[in-house]
Design a protein around this motif. Structure first.
Motif, mmCIF file in Angstrom:
data_model
loop_
_atom_site.group_PDB
_atom_site.id
_atom_site.type_symbol
_atom_site.label_atom_id
_atom_site.label_comp_id
_atom_site.label_asym_id
_atom_site.label_seq_id
_atom_site.Cartn_x
_atom_site.Cartn_y
_atom_site.Cartn_z
ATOM 1 N N GLY A 107 0.808 -1.212 0.000
ATOM 2 C CA GLY A 107 0.000 0.000 0.000
ATOM 3 C C GLY A 107 0.838 1.257 0.000
ATOM 4 O O GLY A 107 0.535 2.227 -0.714
ATOM 5 N N GLU A 108 1.903 1.272 0.796
ATOM 6 C CA GLU A 108 2.758 2.456 0.876
ATOM 7 C C GLU A 108 3.451 2.728 -0.455
ATOM 8 O O GLU A 108 3.489 3.876 -0.929
ATOM 9 C CB GLU A 108 3.803 2.274 1.975
ATOM 10 C CG GLU A 108 4.742 3.477 2.111
ATOM 11 C CD GLU A 108 5.797 3.259 3.181
ATOM 12 O OE1 GLU A 108 5.801 2.169 3.798
ATOM 13 O OE2 GLU A 108 6.628 4.173 3.388
ATOM 14 N N ALA A 109 4.005 1.659 -1.061
ATOM 15 C CA ALA A 109 4.725 1.831 -2.326
ATOM 16 C C ALA A 109 3.797 2.323 -3.425
ATOM 17 O O ALA A 109 4.144 3.227 -4.200
ATOM 18 C CB ALA A 109 5.376 0.507 -2.729
ATOM 19 N N LEU A 137 3.893 5.858 -5.442
ATOM 20 C CA LEU A 137 3.951 5.880 -6.908
ATOM 21 C C LEU A 137 2.821 6.725 -7.478
ATOM 22 O O LEU A 137 3.014 7.505 -8.423
ATOM 23 C CB LEU A 137 3.870 4.450 -7.451
ATOM 24 C CG LEU A 137 3.950 4.303 -8.976
ATOM 25 C CD1 LEU A 137 5.282 4.825 -9.506
ATOM 26 C CD2 LEU A 137 3.758 2.847 -9.386
ATOM 27 N N GLY A 138 1.620 6.603 -6.886
ATOM 28 C CA GLY A 138 0.491 7.417 -7.336
ATOM 29 C C GLY A 138 0.763 8.898 -7.187
ATOM 30 O O GLY A 138 0.369 9.712 -8.040
ATOM 31 N N THR A 139 1.478 9.263 -6.122
ATOM 32 C CA THR A 139 1.843 10.670 -5.906
ATOM 33 C C THR A 139 2.757 11.175 -7.020
ATOM 34 O O THR A 139 2.601 12.304 -7.507
ATOM 35 C CB THR A 139 2.546 10.828 -4.544
ATOM 36 O OG1 THR A 139 1.671 10.388 -3.513
ATOM 37 C CG2 THR A 139 2.927 12.280 -4.295
ATOM 38 N N GLY A 171 -2.166 -1.403 -15.802
ATOM 39 C CA GLY A 171 -2.661 -0.037 -15.743
ATOM 40 C C GLY A 171 -3.752 0.178 -14.714
ATOM 41 O O GLY A 171 -4.033 1.318 -14.325
ATOM 42 N N ILE A 172 -4.378 -0.910 -14.247
ATOM 43 C CA ILE A 172 -5.504 -0.771 -13.308
ATOM 44 C C ILE A 172 -5.067 -0.179 -11.962
ATOM 45 O O ILE A 172 -5.621 0.848 -11.531
ATOM 46 C CB ILE A 172 -6.222 -2.127 -13.118
ATOM 47 C CG1 ILE A 172 -6.832 -2.579 -14.443
ATOM 48 C CG2 ILE A 172 -7.297 -2.012 -12.041
ATOM 49 C CD1 ILE A 172 -7.446 -3.970 -14.403
ATOM 50 N N PRO A 173 -4.077 -0.776 -11.257
ATOM 51 C CA PRO A 173 -3.662 -0.145 -9.991
ATOM 52 C C PRO A 173 -2.995 1.204 -10.201
ATOM 53 O O PRO A 173 -3.073 2.081 -9.322
ATOM 54 C CB PRO A 173 -2.679 -1.166 -9.394
ATOM 55 C CG PRO A 173 -2.192 -1.961 -10.559
ATOM 56 C CD PRO A 173 -3.346 -2.033 -11.500
#
Length: 447
Positions: free
Chosen positions: A276-278, A282-284, A307-309
């Motif tokens: 979850g943290e990683a 990455l989303g940030t 591409g989904i996550p």
């Protein structure tokens, strides 16, 4: 009394006098050893490798073995002792073909497979036989029976080597020979069966390779040269404006196989962002890159499966960091005929759509996404990826990103580039060999 020979009497009047030399030339140096020459079928303009898979196979093997040689183009197989290309002319003038070339390389520079166990050597032979039997048959079938490939590539390739009308006769003669060879091994040529055999072979090779750089150990074997040759030819030559060729699509589905038919010293694995943290971090980064890029969008789209996550974490980060509530969606590989139905999950695709992916290697996911987006009545406005590999695409001097930008007329934005990754590795230290391998690779394939 004997009569004196008049000729001898005449010669005696002019005795031969030996005088010391007025000039002594320096000794002629010994002729330097000639560089071995590998004769190969002609290559495509500005390409290093031949257009013939058997020639590419031995080009790769000699390169992996660091065997000093030069290549020379030849489109007359009858010049070879075996009647087939390639053939090698050694420094002492011997003409070698097939396994003779392999034995010559072993005797000269050593055996690539000397470090392998007996069991691994047997596996190399088994997988080599599998690749040569199944992939070769499928490649021949595609080149000579696929009408688009045959008319747009195979016939023109051979016809360019000879004057008219001989070129027409020779290309059709070769096709007849290839057909006879295939029919000698299969009573009936069924496309589905041939492609299914190739797919099974590719799956077996993909499984054996796993996450390794080479099939066995830290160095290449003859199997690596064989697989490189088939992947390179399939990916670089089986391309037509009429659409994707089935055999090429089968190769592109195996991401861990040598990408774009070349041996890359690095592999970007987005699957390692598995906490979850990683994923949140990455989303940030994706959100920051999207904001900086000013790409216009109404919907964000993540192609299945990776591409989904990525698109999900990006949408969360946009809201958390910038207060932007961005619609997003992704696709299923297969349509549902129950529940909400269809292949799109999430926000309907509309207006301008930005595709979110991890990396562009061959551009397959982007092309599939473009088709999906157009089919929903929306327009592709850009692509956002994590890593720009900064390397040439298949059969071109453009990178895969540049090819996508040129083909679809949209910008491709990345979070980081390979150059920045190398710079980071230099800063942290301890990765000198990896950095050197990447630099050597980029000398040939980098942009």
């Amino acid at each position: 009394m004997p009569v004196e020979n008049p000729l001898r009497k005449f010669k005696n009047l002019f005795p031969l006098v030996r005088l010391p030399p007025v000039y002594t030339p320096p000794p002629v140096p010994a002729e330097p050893a000639r560089t071995p020459i590998l004769f190969i079928f002609p290559r495509k303009k500005q390409h290093i490798t031949s257009l013939d898979v058997e020639c590419v196979k031995y080009q790769a093997f000699l390169a992996f073995s660091n065997y000093n040689h030069v290549t020379q183009e030849c489109h007359e197989p009858e010049m070879s002792p075996s009647g087939q290309l390639p053939f090698l002319v050694t420094s002492d003038g011997r003409l070698l073909t097939g396994r003779q070339i392999v034995e010559e390389v072993k005797a000269t520079v050593g055996d690539l497979e000397s470090r392998l166990t007996n069991a691994e050597k047997q596996d190399v032979k088994a997988f080599t036989f599998l690749a040569e039997a199944k992939l070769d048959f499928a490649l021949l079938f595609s080149m000579w029976y696929d009408r688009h490939i045959r008319d747009e590539f195979t016939f023109p390739m051979y016809e360019s080597l000879y004057p008219w009308p001989l070129n027409k006769v020779i290309s059709r003669t070769i096709r007849a020979q290839k057909t006879d060879w295939m029919l000698s091994r299969r009573a009936v040529l069924k496309k589905d069966e041939i492609l299914d055999d190739a797919r099974k072979a590719l799956t077996a090779l993909s499984t054996q390779l796993g996450t390794q750089l080479y099939f066995f150990g830290s160095k290449a074997s003859f199997l690596d040269a064989v697989v490189f040759a088939y992947l390179h030819i399939i990916l670089s030559l089986l391309v037509t404006p009429s659409g994707e060729v089935a055999l090429r699509q089968a190769v592109l589905k195996h991401e861990n196989l040598v990408q774009s038919g070349r041996t890359s010293p690095y592999f970007f694995n987005a699957g390692l962002f598995n906490t979850g943290e990683a994923l949140a971090q990455l989303g940030t980064y994706y959100a920051a890159a999207l904001q900086d890029s000013n790409l216009p969008y109404d919907v964000l789209f993540g192609p299945a499966y990776k591409g989904i996550p990525l698109v999900s974490s990006l949408a969360v980060a946009l809201f958390r960091e910038y207060g932007i509530d961005a619609p997003y969606s992704f696709n299923r590989k297969e349509k549902k005929d129950h529940g909400e139905g269809g292949s799109i999950v999430g926000s309907p695709l509309r207006g301008k759509v930005v595709v979110i992916d991890d990396v562009i290697t061959a551009g397959t996911a982007i092309r599939e996404s473009f088709t999906i987006i157009k089919g929903e009545g929306a327009n592709l406005s850009g692509v956002l990826i994590a890593l720009d590999r900064q390397e040439k695409g298949t059969g071109t001097d453009l990178s895969a990103i540049q090819q996508v930008e040129k083909e679809y007329g949209v910008p491709v934005v990345s979070i980081v580039s390979l150059a920045q990754v190398v710079e980071y590795l230099e800063e942290v230290g301890g990765q000198e060999q990896a950095i050197q391998d990447i630099r050597v690779y980029r000398q040939q394939w980098g942009i």
